[in-house]
Design a protein around this motif. Structure first.
Motif, PDB file in Angstrom:
ATOM      1  N   SER A 143     -25.768   6.507   5.294  1.00 20.39           N
ATOM      2  CA  SER A 143     -24.511   5.884   5.987  1.00 20.39           C
ATOM      3  C   SER A 143     -23.359   6.021   5.260  1.00 20.39           C
ATOM      4  N   THR A 152     -29.596   5.497   2.221  1.00 19.52           N
ATOM      5  CA  THR A 152     -30.369   3.965   2.869  1.00 19.52           C
ATOM      6  C   THR A 152     -31.943   4.244   3.039  1.00 19.52           C
ATOM      7  N   PRO A 168     -36.841   2.844   4.675  1.00 23.01           N
ATOM      8  CA  PRO A 168     -35.549   2.239   4.173  1.00 23.01           C
ATOM      9  C   PRO A 168     -35.854   1.985   2.761  1.00 23.01           C
ATOM     10  N   ASP A 170     -33.261   0.505  -0.932  1.00 22.24           N
ATOM     11  CA  ASP A 170     -32.116   0.218  -1.634  1.00 22.24           C
ATOM     12  C   ASP A 170     -31.362   1.519  -2.539  1.00 22.24           C
ATOM     13  N   GLU A 354     -25.890  -0.260  -6.497  1.00 26.12           N
ATOM     14  CA  GLU A 354     -25.381   0.535  -5.428  1.00 26.12           C
ATOM     15  C   GLU A 354     -24.079   0.969  -5.787  1.00 26.12           C
TER      16      GLU A 354
END
Ligand SMILES: Cc1cc2nc3c(=O)[nH]c(=O)nc-3n(C[C@H](O)[C@H](O)[C@H](O)COP(=O)(O)OP(=O)(O)OC[C@H]3O[C@@H](n4cnc5c(N)ncnc54)[C@H](O)[C@@H]3O)c2cc1C
Length: 471
Positions: A143, A152, A168, A170, A354
């Motif tokens: 994304s 993602t 999916p 992280d 992240e």
């Protein structure tokens, strides 16, 4: 603060090491592997190199012990052999046999399936890690916001149904080895990854044997180096080795840079009988072949420079051979794959998972790690007339000098290490990837030791002997 879920594509050395590293930050980790993973130490399709000898350097053992405490002891309990390469190896240099000298280095020998199965045993006991087998990772889910791309999750093809599914995650790690598709996945995101490569057309031919009861040599590892003379008969230019593995077995290997190699068992047997010295043929003649001969040409040096990407996507890194794979002659690949796991664990402690800064820091430390083995791999390969790639030497004086003297220089250093404890210690540090070759060659005490041995050798007091040392 623990996060939710991370995914790793590829369940081999780099993949399992990365999965272990991710466990400290994420609640659960999924490893997707295209093969069905055996319960015991068995070869499988996804790692065809496993038929060939795989030694684990000091630094690789340290990395695996850091990630899986007790790994070395466990592997030894399963039949692995810890070898002092100075004392337990018989080495036949172009000018004669090395002496036996104890050293501080310890190299772990076992078959590649055994080394991998021992890691897998640790991973399977870790309830946070789950394998999904018989599935192929096919791409990344991404994304973007404010021009920043983040990963993602991933897509994968289900082996049985052939359906493409989404997982999916992280954080995603690519550990799919030499055949990795990460460069084209980056391209799909508009990111070019520079590639350095060098193919010296190294071929390995290997066959597994069981030692007969009358195998009573003192040595555990035998290495026959190629003759110095490039006009020597073909088999005298092969590097030949008897490589101990578990269960009283060994792998006999003949390898070369760009020369014709045996294609069949019969040719393998004929070739080993013409190898330099008698020892290689003598032991093979006394032993029982367990497999057919196998060949590998997956030996091209390739470094995909993820560390040079200006804006890498967040929440994704590539590790192990997927980033950098070597001509395996110096035994560096698994060590780097495992050490990538330690780097990942460390950067996850210091950066938010992240963040792009994590990815940058990871690739920067990974590049630092890869510098030493890459330099070692480049020293000789680039000067062969048949070598091809971005890292070959241009034709000229430097290339001829490197071609003529690098191997001789390498043999000389090897010899000098038997005569001088300090040279040996530093040589082993470079070989085991604790230092670079540059560190070794810039050390004044090492240079003094090499010069002193040069004089000693010129005076006829070199360490090599016409006969293999006695027990
Ligand atoms: C002949 C030879 C001899 C070698 N000798 C040594 C040695 O002595 N010492 C040493 O340290 N190294 C040696 N190496 C290098 C070593 O094999 C590699 O460096 C090491 O295996 C790298 O580990 P990896 O996990 O990155 O990749 P690999 O071990 O190649 O594993 C990749 C994994 O990903 C899986 N996979 C691939 N694509 C997908 C996909 N799309 N989806 C899901 N799964 C996928 C594969 O099935 C496999 O399990 C040698 C290599 C060769 C070719």
């Amino acid at each position: 603060l623990a996060r939710n879920h991370a995914a790793v594509i590829g369940g081999s050395i780099a993949g399992m090491s990365a999965a272990r590293a991710l466990c400290d930050t994420f609640d659960t980790v999924t490893i997707l592997e295209q093969d069905e993973l055996p319960d015991t130490a068995e070869a499988r399709r996804g790692t065809p190199q496993a038929w060939h000898n795989h030694l684990l350097l000091d630094r690789g053992r340290e990395a695996l012990d850091a990630l899986f405490p007790g790994y070395t002891d466990y592997c030894i309990s399963q039949g692995g052999v810890l070898i002092d390469p100075g004392y337990d190896a018989a080495q036949f240099f172009p000018d004669g046999w090395s002496p036996r000298k104890r050293s501080d280095a310890r190299t772990l020998f076992a078959s590649r399936p055994k080394l991998e199965a021992c890691i897998r045993d640790f991973v399977r006991k870790d309830s946070r890690i789950t394998f999904i087998e018989n599935v192929r990772g096919t791409g990344l889910m991404t994304s973007s916001s404010n021009g920043r791309v983040q990963v993602t999750g991933l897509t994968y093809r289900d082996g049985q149904a052939g359906k493409v599914r989404e997982l999916p995650a992280d954080f995603v790690v690519d550990a799919t080895g030499r055949g990795s598709k990460s460069v084209s996945w980056m391209k799909d995101l508009g990111i070019e990854v520079e590639e350095c490569n060098l193919d010296a057309q190294v071929t390995y031919t290997s066959r597994w044997y069981r030692s007969r009861a009358d195998h009573d040599e003192w040595w555990k590892w035998l290495v026959i180096y190629p003759a110095a003379d490039r006009e020597a008969e073909l088999e005298h230019q092969y590097i030949c080795t008897i490589f101990p593995i578990e269960d009283e077995c060994f792998i006999a290997i003949m390898g070369s840079w760009g020369l014709p190699m045996p294609q069949t068992n019969e040719e393998f047997e004929a070739a080993y009988r013409r190898a330099r010295g008698n020892e290689f043929a003598r032991v093979l003649d006394l032993s029982e072949p367990l497999t057919d001969m196998r060949r590998s040409k997956s030996t091209r040096n390739v470094w995909r420079r993820f560390d040079k990407i200006a804006s890498p996507p967040a929440r994704f890194v590539a590790v192990g051979d997927a980033v950098c794979a070597f001509n395996p002659i110096y035994g560096q690949g698994m060590t780097c794959a495992a050490a990538n796991g330690v780097i990942l664990r460390d950067v996850l402690c210091d950066h938010a998972p992240e963040s792009v800064s994590l990815v940058r820091e990871f690739y920067s430390r990974q590049a630092e790690l890869l510098q030493a083995p890459w330099q070692l791999a480049m020293t000789r390969d680039g000067a062969f007339p048949h070598a091809a790639g971005t890292e070959t030497y241009p034709d000229g004086l430097k290339k001829s000098l490197v071609e003529k003297y690098t191997w001789t220089g390498f043999q000389f250093i090897n010899e000098a290490a038997f005569a001088d404890k300090v040279v040996k210690t530093h040589y082993e540090r470079a070989f085991n990837l604790h230092d670079t070759l540059g560190d070794f060659l810039r050390n004044p005490r090492v240079l003094f030791g090499l010069a002193r041995y040069g004089v000693q050798k010129a005076c006829g007091r070199g360490v090599l002997r016409g006969q293999m040392p006695a027990a």
